[in-house]
Enzyme design. Structure first.
Site, mmCIF file in Angstrom:
data_model
loop_
_atom_site.group_PDB
_atom_site.id
_atom_site.type_symbol
_atom_site.label_atom_id
_atom_site.label_comp_id
_atom_site.label_asym_id
_atom_site.label_seq_id
_atom_site.Cartn_x
_atom_site.Cartn_y
_atom_site.Cartn_z
ATOM 1 N N GLY A 148 93.623 10.990 130.311
ATOM 2 C CA GLY A 148 92.744 11.763 129.436
ATOM 3 C C GLY A 148 91.426 11.046 129.253
ATOM 4 O O GLY A 148 91.324 9.826 129.499
ATOM 5 N N LEU A 197 100.283 11.363 122.631
ATOM 6 C CA LEU A 197 99.627 11.493 121.323
ATOM 7 C C LEU A 197 99.899 12.844 120.679
ATOM 8 O O LEU A 197 99.741 13.023 119.475
ATOM 9 C CB LEU A 197 98.114 11.295 121.445
ATOM 10 C CG LEU A 197 97.611 9.992 122.050
ATOM 11 C CD1 LEU A 197 96.136 9.814 121.734
ATOM 12 C CD2 LEU A 197 98.407 8.793 121.597
ATOM 13 N N GLY A 237 103.423 11.418 119.094
ATOM 14 C CA GLY A 237 102.202 11.106 118.358
ATOM 15 C C GLY A 237 102.376 10.975 116.849
ATOM 16 O O GLY A 237 101.402 10.682 116.144
ATOM 17 N N ARG A 297 84.499 12.754 133.794
ATOM 18 C CA ARG A 297 84.716 12.272 132.411
ATOM 19 C C ARG A 297 85.463 10.946 132.423
ATOM 20 O O ARG A 297 85.228 10.087 131.582
ATOM 21 C CB ARG A 297 85.501 13.312 131.603
ATOM 22 C CG ARG A 297 84.688 14.535 131.277
ATOM 23 C CD ARG A 297 85.464 15.473 130.395
ATOM 24 N NE ARG A 297 85.369 15.104 128.990
ATOM 25 C CZ ARG A 297 86.176 15.614 128.050
ATOM 26 N NH1 ARG A 297 87.110 16.481 128.361
ATOM 27 N NH2 ARG A 297 86.028 15.256 126.802
ATOM 28 N N LYS A 300 85.148 16.292 115.691
ATOM 29 C CA LYS A 300 85.046 14.830 115.567
ATOM 30 C C LYS A 300 83.745 14.254 116.117
ATOM 31 O O LYS A 300 83.291 13.208 115.672
ATOM 32 C CB LYS A 300 86.234 14.163 116.269
ATOM 33 C CG LYS A 300 87.548 14.354 115.546
ATOM 34 C CD LYS A 300 88.659 13.588 116.250
ATOM 35 C CE LYS A 300 89.992 13.833 115.575
ATOM 36 N NZ LYS A 300 91.091 13.080 116.200
ATOM 37 N N ASP A 349 91.641 6.607 114.139
ATOM 38 C CA ASP A 349 92.573 6.867 115.250
ATOM 39 C C ASP A 349 92.880 5.592 116.035
ATOM 40 O O ASP A 349 94.014 5.379 116.464
ATOM 41 C CB ASP A 349 91.996 7.917 116.209
ATOM 42 C CG ASP A 349 92.131 9.337 115.676
ATOM 43 O OD1 ASP A 349 93.002 9.580 114.807
ATOM 44 O OD2 ASP A 349 91.374 10.214 116.126
ATOM 45 N N ALA A 356 90.419 11.453 121.787
ATOM 46 C CA ALA A 356 91.606 10.629 121.507
ATOM 47 C C ALA A 356 91.709 9.503 122.533
ATOM 48 O O ALA A 356 92.007 8.355 122.181
ATOM 49 C CB ALA A 356 92.853 11.504 121.529
ATOM 50 N N ASN A 406 92.026 11.069 134.670
ATOM 51 C CA ASN A 406 91.707 12.312 133.968
ATOM 52 C C ASN A 406 91.558 13.445 134.968
ATOM 53 O O ASN A 406 91.145 13.224 136.106
ATOM 54 C CB ASN A 406 90.416 12.162 133.151
ATOM 55 C CG ASN A 406 90.197 13.349 132.222
ATOM 56 O OD1 ASN A 406 91.105 13.744 131.498
ATOM 57 N ND2 ASN A 406 89.018 13.931 132.247
ATOM 58 N N ARG A 407 91.930 14.655 134.503
ATOM 59 C CA ARG A 407 91.816 15.837 135.368
ATOM 60 C C ARG A 407 90.403 15.973 135.910
ATOM 61 O O ARG A 407 90.196 16.204 137.097
ATOM 62 C CB ARG A 407 92.201 17.074 134.534
ATOM 63 C CG ARG A 407 92.149 18.366 135.273
ATOM 64 C CD ARG A 407 92.586 19.495 134.383
ATOM 65 N NE ARG A 407 91.700 19.648 133.206
ATOM 66 C CZ ARG A 407 91.846 20.580 132.286
ATOM 67 N NH1 ARG A 407 92.857 21.445 132.369
ATOM 68 N NH2 ARG A 407 91.003 20.665 131.266
HETATM 69 P P1 NDP Z 1 89.969 16.738 123.853
HETATM 70 O O1 NDP Z 1 89.888 18.220 123.899
HETATM 71 O O2 NDP Z 1 88.792 15.925 123.458
HETATM 72 O O3 NDP Z 1 90.422 16.192 125.317
HETATM 73 C C1 NDP Z 1 91.443 16.876 126.018
HETATM 74 C C2 NDP Z 1 91.858 16.031 127.238
HETATM 75 O O4 NDP Z 1 93.019 16.674 127.825
HETATM 76 C C3 NDP Z 1 90.803 15.952 128.339
HETATM 77 O O5 NDP Z 1 90.903 14.691 128.954
HETATM 78 C C4 NDP Z 1 91.268 17.071 129.291
HETATM 79 O O6 NDP Z 1 90.858 16.870 130.618
HETATM 80 C C5 NDP Z 1 92.759 16.911 129.207
HETATM 81 N N1 NDP Z 1 93.510 18.093 129.613
HETATM 82 C C6 NDP Z 1 93.515 19.298 128.997
HETATM 83 N N2 NDP Z 1 94.364 20.135 129.645
HETATM 84 C C7 NDP Z 1 94.895 19.419 130.683
HETATM 85 C C8 NDP Z 1 95.823 19.739 131.713
HETATM 86 N N3 NDP Z 1 96.390 20.941 131.819
HETATM 87 N N4 NDP Z 1 96.136 18.773 132.613
HETATM 88 C C9 NDP Z 1 95.600 17.548 132.512
HETATM 89 N N5 NDP Z 1 94.700 17.192 131.558
HETATM 90 C C10 NDP Z 1 94.357 18.124 130.664
HETATM 91 O O7 NDP Z 1 91.235 16.434 122.909
HETATM 92 P P2 NDP Z 1 91.477 15.133 122.022
HETATM 93 O O8 NDP Z 1 91.160 13.952 122.846
HETATM 94 O O9 NDP Z 1 90.826 15.281 120.702
HETATM 95 O O10 NDP Z 1 93.061 15.232 121.746
HETATM 96 C C11 NDP Z 1 94.020 15.027 122.767
HETATM 97 C C12 NDP Z 1 95.417 15.144 122.167
HETATM 98 O O11 NDP Z 1 95.654 14.046 121.310
HETATM 99 C C13 NDP Z 1 95.625 16.410 121.303
HETATM 100 O O12 NDP Z 1 96.896 16.975 121.587
HETATM 101 C C14 NDP Z 1 95.569 15.882 119.887
HETATM 102 O O13 NDP Z 1 96.363 16.655 118.990
HETATM 103 C C15 NDP Z 1 96.180 14.501 120.083
HETATM 104 N N6 NDP Z 1 95.763 13.554 119.022
HETATM 105 C C16 NDP Z 1 96.761 12.964 118.301
HETATM 106 C C17 NDP Z 1 96.454 12.064 117.327
HETATM 107 C C18 NDP Z 1 97.563 11.420 116.567
HETATM 108 O O14 NDP Z 1 97.302 10.804 115.518
HETATM 109 N N7 NDP Z 1 98.786 11.509 117.036
HETATM 110 C C19 NDP Z 1 95.066 11.703 116.998
HETATM 111 C C20 NDP Z 1 94.087 12.344 117.851
HETATM 112 C C21 NDP Z 1 94.453 13.264 118.810
HETATM 113 P P3 NDP Z 1 89.405 17.394 131.136
HETATM 114 O O15 NDP Z 1 88.431 16.305 130.785
HETATM 115 O O16 NDP Z 1 89.620 17.569 132.587
HETATM 116 O O17 NDP Z 1 89.125 18.689 130.405
#
Ligand code: NDP
Length: 270
Positions: free
Chosen positions: A128, A217, A239, A157, A67, A103, A132, A152-153
């Site tokens: 997060g 989501l 989601g 970020r 994206k 989105d 998204a 956020n973790r």
């Molecule tokens: P990204 O990979 O860009 O971001 C992932 C996020 O999750 C980061 O903030 C990351 O934190 C955090 N994260 C990952 N693992 C953990 C954990 N174990 N504990 C806490 N935080 C964690 O993903 P996207 O933003 O693209 O997508 C996020 C979710 O949203 C996905 O599951 C995607 O499928 C869903 N989505 C759904 C949509 C819908 O239409 N329903 C549309 C778009 C997305 P850190 O910064 O610390 O790594």
């Protein structure tokens, strides 16, 4: 009838995508001459795919991890996608391969039409800081949310997202916890549910209005976050509604027609 006009959804991985089922059911219902296929594209193959998209595909849906990387490869990016910093939908406009982001409006419509939440004046927590979460924070600002706290973790970020949101609209959860007013909306915009983890910050429920909606989501798998929120008496939504509404807007970009929502919803749920 000639060959259908081609649409694609690309990602890595992409086999799990429900987009072809949704869009193909919508096209069949309207007799629209389009057909969507899922195409696996690795990050290194993205420039080559975009060259093909210019001639082979009338529209493309973009999923993780492309994206953000797709932006510099396009001819034009609409202002909303530019401001979110992520593109999830490509279409041709005036001969230009153009990127948009559906989105944010998918999120808004899911909250307002299916979650019963009024975003205007709402107080929200977004967990997060990925693509998204950026779309959600943008959607909340667009609809006039009063305040958004971001957790956020990785704190850096989260800080970047607060800065990008600008003004007094957004604040960091752990730096402003004493000032948090009762929350109307909790959004898990992380991938933590995919790992079976609840990413909610400690003490969250002290700050939540009893009528709040909790949204994750992620879809298609159990959400420990929504499980905890439901156990605490909150309304919950996964989601799928956001996926449906973001797809409906993309469908209109590509076909110029209103999406048959209930047909798409049935295809999504099957
Ligand atoms: P990204 O990979 O860009 O971001 C992932 C996020 O999750 C980061 O903030 C990351 O934190 C955090 N994260 C990952 N693992 C953990 C954990 N174990 N504990 C806490 N935080 C964690 O993903 P996207 O933003 O693209 O997508 C996020 C979710 O949203 C996905 O599951 C995607 O499928 C869903 N989505 C759904 C949509 C819908 O239409 N329903 C549309 C778009 C997305 P850190 O910064 O610390 O790594």
């Amino acid at each position: 009838m000639g060959n259908p006009v081609r649409l694609a959804v690309i990602g890595h991985p992409v086999a799990h995508s429900r987009s072809p089922a949704m869009h193909n059911a919508a096209c069949a219902a309207l007799g629209a001459p389009f057909r969507m296929e899922a195409i696996e594209v690795e990050p290194s193959g993205l420039p080559e795919f975009i060259r093909r998209a210019r001639v082979e595909f009338a529209g493309v849906s973009i999923t993780s991890p492309h994206k953000e990387a797709v932006i510099p490869l396009l001819d034009a990016v609409n202002p909303e996608a530019r401001s979110i910093g992520a593109v999830n939908c490509l279409f041709h406009m005036g001969g230009l391969l153009t990127g948009a982001n559906t989105d944010a409006s998918g999120f808004i419509q899911a909250c307002e039409r299916e979650g019963g939440v009024r975003l205007d004046g709402a107080r929200a927590l977004v967990i997060g800081a990925g693509g998204a979460a950026r779309a959600v924070v943008h959607g909340l600002a667009r609809r006039g949310a009063a305040r958004v706290w971001i957790a956020n973790r990785s704190p850096d970020r989260a800080r970047e997202l607060v800065a990008a949101a600008g003004g007094n609209h957004a604040a960091l959860w752990n730096e402003a916890e004493d000032a948090i007013e009762p929350l109307d909306l909790l959004v898990n915009a992380t991938t933590a549910s995919r790992q079976g983890i609840n990413p909610a910050p400690p003490g969250l429920f002290r700050h939540v209005s009893p009528r709040a909606l909790a949204m994750d989501l992620t879809y298609g798998r159990p959400s420990p976050f929504l499980g905890a929120c439901a156990a605490g008496g909150l309304g919950v939504m996964d989601g799928l509604p956001m996926l449906l509404y973001q797809a409906a807007e993309a469908f209109s970009f590509w076909t110029g027609r209103a999406a048959p929502l209930e047909v798409m919803r049935r295809a999504l749920e099957e």
